[in-house]
Write an enzyme that holds these catalytic residues in place. Structure first.
Site, mmCIF file in Angstrom:
data_model
loop_
_atom_site.group_PDB
_atom_site.id
_atom_site.type_symbol
_atom_site.label_atom_id
_atom_site.label_comp_id
_atom_site.label_asym_id
_atom_site.label_seq_id
_atom_site.Cartn_x
_atom_site.Cartn_y
_atom_site.Cartn_z
ATOM 1 C CE LYS A 10 39.385 42.343 44.059
ATOM 2 N NZ LYS A 10 40.140 41.370 43.257
ATOM 3 C CB VAL A 96 42.334 51.454 34.929
ATOM 4 C CG1 VAL A 96 41.212 51.074 33.976
ATOM 5 C CG2 VAL A 96 42.081 52.832 35.534
ATOM 6 C CG MET A 100 44.686 45.771 42.591
ATOM 7 S SD MET A 100 45.964 46.847 43.187
ATOM 8 C CE MET A 100 45.671 46.805 44.977
ATOM 9 C CB ALA A 101 37.890 45.520 43.456
ATOM 10 N N GLY A 103 36.923 49.264 39.400
ATOM 11 C CA GLY A 103 35.579 49.530 38.877
ATOM 12 C C GLY A 103 34.512 49.243 39.924
ATOM 13 C CG ASP A 137 35.403 41.352 42.963
ATOM 14 O OD1 ASP A 137 35.038 40.237 43.394
ATOM 15 O OD2 ASP A 137 36.403 41.522 42.255
HETATM 16 O O1 C5P Z 1 30.618 39.874 38.685
HETATM 17 P P1 C5P Z 1 31.453 40.572 37.692
HETATM 18 O O2 C5P Z 1 30.638 41.321 36.670
HETATM 19 O O3 C5P Z 1 32.519 41.430 38.266
HETATM 20 O O4 C5P Z 1 32.220 39.455 36.901
HETATM 21 C C1 C5P Z 1 32.939 39.733 35.716
HETATM 22 C C2 C5P Z 1 33.203 38.430 34.990
HETATM 23 O O5 C5P Z 1 34.128 37.640 35.738
HETATM 24 C C3 C5P Z 1 31.996 37.550 34.808
HETATM 25 O O6 C5P Z 1 31.303 37.876 33.630
HETATM 26 C C4 C5P Z 1 32.620 36.164 34.717
HETATM 27 O O7 C5P Z 1 33.169 35.956 33.436
HETATM 28 C C5 C5P Z 1 33.778 36.266 35.672
HETATM 29 N N1 C5P Z 1 33.454 35.772 37.023
HETATM 30 C C6 C5P Z 1 33.294 34.420 37.231
HETATM 31 N N2 C5P Z 1 32.999 33.955 38.473
HETATM 32 C C7 C5P Z 1 32.905 34.801 39.527
HETATM 33 C C8 C5P Z 1 33.082 36.184 39.350
HETATM 34 C C9 C5P Z 1 33.355 36.639 38.072
HETATM 35 O O8 C5P Z 1 33.394 33.633 36.289
HETATM 36 N N3 C5P Z 1 32.649 34.307 40.722
#
Ligand code: C5P
Length: 295
Positions: A10, A96, A100-101, A103, A137
């Site tokens: 993405k 990686v 770009m999402a 993971g 994501d």
């Molecule tokens: O949701 P995900 O695990 O992908 O998020 C990784 C990190 O990105 C979170 O731990 C946070 O630090 C940050 N994040 C955020 N606000 C979001 C999405 C992600 O602060 N809306």
């Protein structure tokens, strides 16, 4: 028996970020667009849960239970009272740690693949629920196309897209940690306003107007990504000089994204980026791409 699922990368054509919430996440108005760069996730019945990965940057992908693909298999198995005894193989093509999402794509892919392999028959709503548990994501990786993500990005409203968009993506040498980029955002933006999607940008997607999309794209994380990875400024300039309609950091970076007028222009921009020596590689891709799909 094996099942393979293909999942797109993405780009965020708008990433509006609000202040940090009490839970540490940030409220977003996150306009996701799925692009035609894909990981393929294959799950095979096995004695125990294992993960392997091949492709560019595979050596940086964790192969333990922290891998989102492994976590997806375990979450689905637990909900359905079984064990996650599968081998997961990831054929990686999404950069990686590139914003770009990649993971998240592997998490959504493994989830859909395990559901098919085990005949779980999970509803779309249950799959989306598990995706949201895996990461902000991940639901979008399942859905694909284009969508507005609100909340921490996991609450999706699908968006209409009126045509194809031509992109160039330039992965950088090295990665950026998403939490570190959000921390830098907090430092640089102490009074972030509530995030709102741009009506003009949603119109540009709906009408398939690349020029209008270029004029309205914005990534609130870009100053933070550039602060942590200053050389990205040169990559952005190289793509703009080569005729990109717009250039921006993809998500939390450090991949940079360039919107082109058409496919021929995208190829010229990719060639110029490669020659500039400011990025690791340059890839052309079109959008929108379909979400996670069983092959
Ligand atoms: O949701 P995900 O695990 O992908 O998020 C990784 C990190 O990105 C979170 O731990 C946070 O630090 C940050 N994040 C955020 N606000 C979001 C999405 C992600 O602060 N809306």
């Amino acid at each position: 028996m094996s099942v393979t699922v293909r999942v797109p990368a993405k780009v965020n054509v708008q990433l509006a970020v609000g202040p940090a919430r009490p839970d540490g996440f940030h409220d977003l108005a996150n306009v996701f667009l799925a692009v035609g760069l894909y990981d393929e996730v294959t799950v095979t019945e096995a004695a125990e849960l294992t993960v392997t990965c091949e492709g560019p940057g595979a050596d940086q992908v964790p192969l333990d239970r922290t891998n989102l693909a492994a976590r997806a298999a375990e979450l689905l198995a637990t909900r359905h009272g079984r064990t996650a005894d599968v081998h997961i193989h990831i054929a990686k093509d999404i950069p990686v740690a590139g914003g770009m999402a990649g993971g998240s794509a592997d998490g959504a892919g493994a989830l859909l693949a395990c559901d098919a392999l085990w005949g779980t028959g999970a509803s779309r709503a249950e799959l989306l629920d598990i995706c949201a548990e895996l990461g902000s994501d991940v639901p979008f990786s399942l859905v694909g196309g284009a969508a507005l993500g609100t909340g921490r990005g996991e609450q999706l409203r699908e968006l209409a897209v009126g045509g194809d968009f031509h992109w160039v993506f330039a992965p950088a040498d090295g990665g950026l940690s998403t939490p570190a980029v959000y921390r830098e955002f907090d430092r640089l933006t102490p009074d972030a306003p509530a995030p709102e999607a741009s009506p003009a940008l949603l119109d540009a997607l709906r009408t398939g107007d690349a020029k209008a999309l270029a004029d309205t794209m914005a990534n609130d994380l870009q100053p933070a990504a550039l602060s942590l990875f200053p050389s990205l400024t040169e990559t952005l300039a190289a793509g703009t000089d080569a005729g990109a309609l717009a250039a921006l950091v993809s998500g939390s970076g450090p991949t940079t994204a360039f919107l082109a007028q058409d496919a021929a222009s995208a190829r010229r921009i990719a060639d110029a980026l490669l020659r500039s020596g400011t990025c690791r590689t340059a890839r052309v891709a079109t959008a929108p791409a379909s979400g996670a799909t069983v092959l």
